[in-house]
Write a protein that holds these residues in place. Structure first.
Motif, mmCIF file in Angstrom:
data_model
loop_
_atom_site.group_PDB
_atom_site.id
_atom_site.type_symbol
_atom_site.label_atom_id
_atom_site.label_comp_id
_atom_site.label_asym_id
_atom_site.label_seq_id
_atom_site.Cartn_x
_atom_site.Cartn_y
_atom_site.Cartn_z
ATOM 1 N N LYS A 103 -11.723 83.326 3.650
ATOM 2 C CA LYS A 103 -12.545 82.432 2.841
ATOM 3 C C LYS A 103 -11.698 81.606 1.889
ATOM 4 N N HIS A 125 -18.318 85.476 12.132
ATOM 5 C CA HIS A 125 -19.772 85.536 11.948
ATOM 6 C C HIS A 125 -20.489 85.701 13.283
ATOM 7 N N GLU A 130 -23.838 89.715 10.141
ATOM 8 C CA GLU A 130 -24.520 90.337 9.014
ATOM 9 C C GLU A 130 -23.674 91.390 8.321
ATOM 10 N N ILE A 133 -19.767 88.710 7.191
ATOM 11 C CA ILE A 133 -20.015 87.461 6.448
ATOM 12 C C ILE A 133 -21.506 87.160 6.512
ATOM 13 N N PRO A 134 -22.303 87.826 5.736
ATOM 14 C CA PRO A 134 -23.748 87.528 5.777
ATOM 15 C C PRO A 134 -24.086 86.137 5.267
ATOM 16 N N ASP A 135 -23.240 85.581 4.398
ATOM 17 C CA ASP A 135 -23.492 84.253 3.860
ATOM 18 C C ASP A 135 -22.686 83.181 4.595
ATOM 19 N N GLY A 136 -22.352 83.432 5.857
ATOM 20 C CA GLY A 136 -21.510 82.491 6.602
ATOM 21 C C GLY A 136 -22.090 81.097 6.725
ATOM 22 N N GLU A 138 -24.345 79.484 4.865
ATOM 23 C CA GLU A 138 -24.372 78.803 3.555
ATOM 24 C C GLU A 138 -22.961 78.438 3.111
ATOM 25 N N LEU A 139 -22.013 79.329 3.358
ATOM 26 C CA LEU A 139 -20.624 79.036 3.012
ATOM 27 C C LEU A 139 -20.118 77.817 3.785
ATOM 28 N N GLU A 141 -21.978 75.450 5.048
ATOM 29 C CA GLU A 141 -22.685 74.254 4.621
ATOM 30 C C GLU A 141 -22.015 73.656 3.392
ATOM 31 N N THR A 142 -21.626 74.509 2.462
ATOM 32 C CA THR A 142 -20.907 74.020 1.278
ATOM 33 C C THR A 142 -19.573 73.413 1.664
ATOM 34 N N SER A 164 -26.686 78.442 12.770
ATOM 35 C CA SER A 164 -27.830 78.046 11.939
ATOM 36 C C SER A 164 -28.201 76.609 12.307
#
Length: 860
Positions: A103, A125, A130, A133-136, A138-139, A141-142, A164
């Motif tokens: 990251k 991911h 899950e 990297i559960p926030d893969g 969103e990460l 997207e940023t 996604s």
């Protein structure tokens, strides 16, 4: 490999050498990373107890520490290489401690590191989303909102597209205007996303229409091609189809790769089946692709274009085709000579098709094409003219007048035969009969039609002088600086200009063309028989008859004296000319033969044209009809669910043949028999080593797959199949030495190159060494006979191509065959199947006769 794990960790893991680091990555990828389960654990799991838990090797902790050091290395190349390696790692225990470092690499200053970090996050991911990297999404997207590099943005969008989809669509909606700036890779991902989303929910098509139309004008050919294909698959509206077709035509005229052009033409051909009216608007743009130097592309362009010709655009199409025909006459360079000849024939055929379908343009093209009677495409032109003369009687006077004026320019014997036949059949006015008769007799000249002794001697002397070649003269010369040099001079003999100014028709007859002589006799006879019915005076008719009789006598004398390849046609020629003379001299014979000579020829030719037109029309209708392979309410059978359907009593009877149909073989038994016919037994069943070979012939390559079976209880070492060839064959890849265990088998391959289609033999020996007794053994193999039938394949070609190839062979063989087959068509089928050739001559099986002529063709 696991034994050297500690040595690699001790001496190689901390090295700064980049090639060594790459080798270490390959080693980490394949080395076992988990402890082997004990026998007790395996036994307990087999008895239904607790499943075996994988335990990471303790040494892998050191490896993970080294991987983390490389992820934090100050050199961006080392970081990027390690991130690329982590994309291949699938173990959660190894990836878990490295996630924070991965990251952190997303914020690195260098785009190479960020690009590979995005791909590493995607793969992690995808495998352990899950958990690791559960926030893969969103990460990512940023990351993609702040990213400016093309490659890193493409990798980030790839993750959003797969993990996604909704976030990917939202990002695309925010940046619709900038998609063209994001690179080709990003655009292709957008197209994949479009197809996937619209396939799942057709109501979302409106969200992607704008970006699709934007990609049609992309500078990348791949993006514009995929966008056009996607747009057609999503919508059948005229606007979308017209935009996609315009994109295809732009690619057709802007690309230089022949493969790309052929693919685009295939797409246009598919588009034409459902949207022909839209493609008719772009017909001129499609015809611009005729400028390609490849004749296959030109043929494909003409095939697509001829299906789009209508009464509205036929005039423009014919003008374009006539301009292309004129260009082929102007091309004299060696590089375009072959293409020009084939291309000219294709253009003439296309113009012929337009004239047959649309009579209004026939008059405008026939006079232009008749200027090419003396060129390589003269046969195609005269066949076209012959059909036009029969189909459109109102055009006959102008065409016959043009033909009479251009007969003296024809240099091809076959073209001259058709010209004379047309003049003899269709000259139906006193003016045309007089002009044609005077022109033919003037071109022939007076009898005799044989080479005089003086002319023959002069021709032989000229041939001897030309065969001598240039003479080389060497002499010493003094240069300007006073030094000596040797000067070599080539003196070529003067080429004596031919004093023979005879017309082409007379040269053909003097050259011994007996068949042409019989055509001339028939033509002159028809004109003399038709002359009294046209109101010509008796004196003129009698003068024409006398000239025709003298000409025919001279032709018969030429046929008896001249030695030529058509000497076998002397009897037929004499009988034919005798019949013509009797029709002119005997009133009773004239009364019997006049109607037959003047009308039967045109009647037969009109029937032939009607048969050809009906055949072409039925063929085109058959191609338009789409065969229904399955009904909408048919059941769908899944092979994976066969066991369940079998339990329910619903069996799929075609389940065993679906693989054969999928691979293109509708008849599995014929495929098996065909393969077995190419299997050769090389050794006996009682030999220590049994061998058989499966032979595959592909063009000039022969592949041998030799099955070796060890029938002894001992291991055979250094087993080698030594092959040799006889004939024009060369072994390219020789079999390597092998070691085969007791009662074991293996397959050995050998490659052989063929330089000619002659018969040959492959023979050899198996040499081996018994590992237990150390004794050597030899087995002589049976010969493999390679026949010429293994090389040729049935094929097709046009009559013009066949005629040109046949003209290259100056020999003919007459073969007497004794057979019990009494039917000619049945015997022809037997010859076709025995020689593995295809019959190019159409014939009616219902007709009976005692004579049959057919052309057979095959190629490698």
């Amino acid at each position: 490999m696991p034994r050297i794990l500690m040595q690699v960790i001790r001496f190689c893991i901390n090295s700064d050498d980049k090639p060594l680091k790459k080798l270490c990555m390959l080693y980490w990828e394949v080395v076992p990373k988990y402890q082997e389960p004990t026998s007790d654990e395996v036994l307990r799991a087999a008895q239904g107890g607790q499943t075996v838990q994988r335990k990471l090797l303790p040494e892998m902790i050191l490896v993970c520490n080294a991987l983390m050091n490389d992820l934090n290395h100050p050199n961006e190349y080392v970081r990027g290489s390690m991130l690329r390696f982590l994309c291949k790692v699938k173990d959660e225990e190894i990836l878990g401690p490295l996630i924070p470092s991965i990251k952190a690499c997303l914020q690195h200053r260098h785009q190479y590191v960020r690009k590979n970090a995005a791909m590493a996050v995607f793969m992690a991911h995808k495998l352990h989303g899950e958990t690791l990297i559960p926030d893969g999404p969103e990460l990512m997207e940023t990351f993609i909102n702040a990213e400016t590099d093309v490659g890193a943005r493409r990798n980030a969008f790839l993750m959003l597209y797969n993990e996604s989809e909704e976030l990917a669509i939202q990002y695309l909606a925010k940046n619709l205007d900038d998609v063209g700036k994001f690179g080709d890779g990003f655009a292709l991902l957008v197209l994949d996303l479009t197809r996937k989303a619209c396939r799942r929910d057709p109501n979302q098509k409106s969200r992607f229409v704008r970006v699709l139309f934007q990609m049609l004008s992309s500078e990348s050919p791949a993006v514009s091609y995929e966008a056009a294909w996607t747009l057609i698959s999503m919508s059948n509206s005229p606007t979308a189809v017209r935009a996609a077709a315009a994109t295809y035509t732009n690619l057709l005229n802007s690309q230089n790769d022949n493969n790309v052009i052929m693919i685009v033409l295939e797409r246009l051909e598919q588009l034409q089946k459902k949207h022909s009216k839209i493609l008719q608007e772009l017909l001129q743009d499609i015809l611009r692709a005729l400028s390609s130097p490849n004749p296959d592309i030109c043929k494909k362009v003409l095939d697509v274009s001829m299906t789009l010709v209508t009464s509205k655009n036929v005039a423009d199409v014919v003008v374009t085709l006539k301009r292309e025909v004129s260009k082929t006459e102007q091309e004299n360079s060696d590089s375009s000579e072959d293409k020009g000849k084939v291309y000219r024939n294709m253009l003439i055929t296309a113009i012929h098709g337009c004239a047959v379908r649309f009579p209004d343009v026939a008059e405008s093209v026939v006079h232009t094409l008749m200027d090419f009677l003396s060129s390589d495409g003269g046969m195609q032109v005269i066949i076209f003219v012959r059909a036009i003369v029969e189909r459109y009687p109102n055009l006959r006077p102008a065409i016959l007048s043009k033909l009479v004026n251009t007969v003296d320019e024809v240099t091809n014997n076959n073209v001259m035969c058709i010209c004379l036949w047309i003049l003899g059949e269709y000259c139906e006015t006193s003016e045309t009969v007089t002009d044609a008769f005077d022109t033919i007799t003037q071109q022939l000249g007076d009898a005799p039609f044989i080479v005089q002794a003086e002319e023959k001697q002069a021709q032989e002397q000229a041939a001897i002088e030309a065969a001598k070649g240039p003479k080389m003269v060497t002499k010493n010369v003094v240069l300007s600086d006073g030094t000596y040099a040797t000067q070599t001079v080539y003196s070529e003999p003067k080429i004596s200009q031919s004093l023979d100014k005879s017309p082409h028709l007379r040269k053909m007859i003097i050259g011994g063309d007996i068949f042409l002589g019989s055509i001339i006799a028939s033509c002159l006879t028809k004109m003399c028989l038709r002359a009294p019915d046209l109101g010509m005076d008796a004196v003129t008719v009698k003068s024409m008859t006398v000239k025709a009789l003298l000409t025919m006598c001279g032709i018969v004398k030429m046929a008896e004296v001249t030695v030529s390849a058509q000497k076998s046609s002397l009897a037929d020629c004499s009988e034919r000319i005798t019949l013509c003379c009797r029709a002119l001299l005997d009133p009773k014979a004239k009364a019997l033969l006049k109607n037959t000579l003047l009308t039967e020829g045109k009647t037969s030719f009109a029937a032939f044209l009607a048969h050809v037109q009906d055949k072409d029309g039925s063929g085109s209708e058959e191609t338009k009809e789409e065969t229904i392979t399955a009904q909408a309410d048919d059941l769908i059978h899944f092979r994976q669910l066969r066991s369940l359907t079998a339990q329910g009593g619903d069996l799929d009877l075609d389940d065993g043949s679906d693989l054969a149909r999928a691979t293109g073989y509708a008849d599995g038994s014929s495929l098996l028999s065909n393969e077995l016919s190419h299997v050769y037994q090389l050794s006996g069943f009682a030999d220590p080593v049994y061998a058989e070979a499966f032979v595959t012939v592909h063009d000039y390559d022969i592949l041998l797959e030799i099955l070796i079976i060890n029938r002894t209880p001992n291991t055979l070492a250094n087993l080698t199949v030594e092959l040799s060839t006889m004939g024009d064959m060369k072994i390219v890849e020789r079999p390597q030495s092998q070691t085969i265990g007791p009662l074991d088998q293996m397959t050995i391959r050998a490659s052989i190159k063929v330089s000619s289609t002659e018969t040959g033999h492959i023979f050899g020996t198996i040499v081996y060494e018994d590992a237990s007794t150390q004794e050597k053994g030899y087995i002589n193999l049976n010969d493999i006979h390679m026949d010429i039938m293994d090389y040729i394949r049935p094929a097709t070609c046009t009559d013009e191509v066949f005629r040109s190839m046949w003209a290259e062979f100056e020999w003919e063989n007459k073969v007497a065959i004794s057979t019990s087959i009494s039917d000619l068509v049945e015997f022809l089928d037997h010859i076709v199947s025995s020689t593995n050739m295809s019959c190019l001559t159409p014939h009616d099986r219902s007709e009976k006769g005692s004579f049959l002529a057919a052309n057979l063709y095959a190629k490698r």
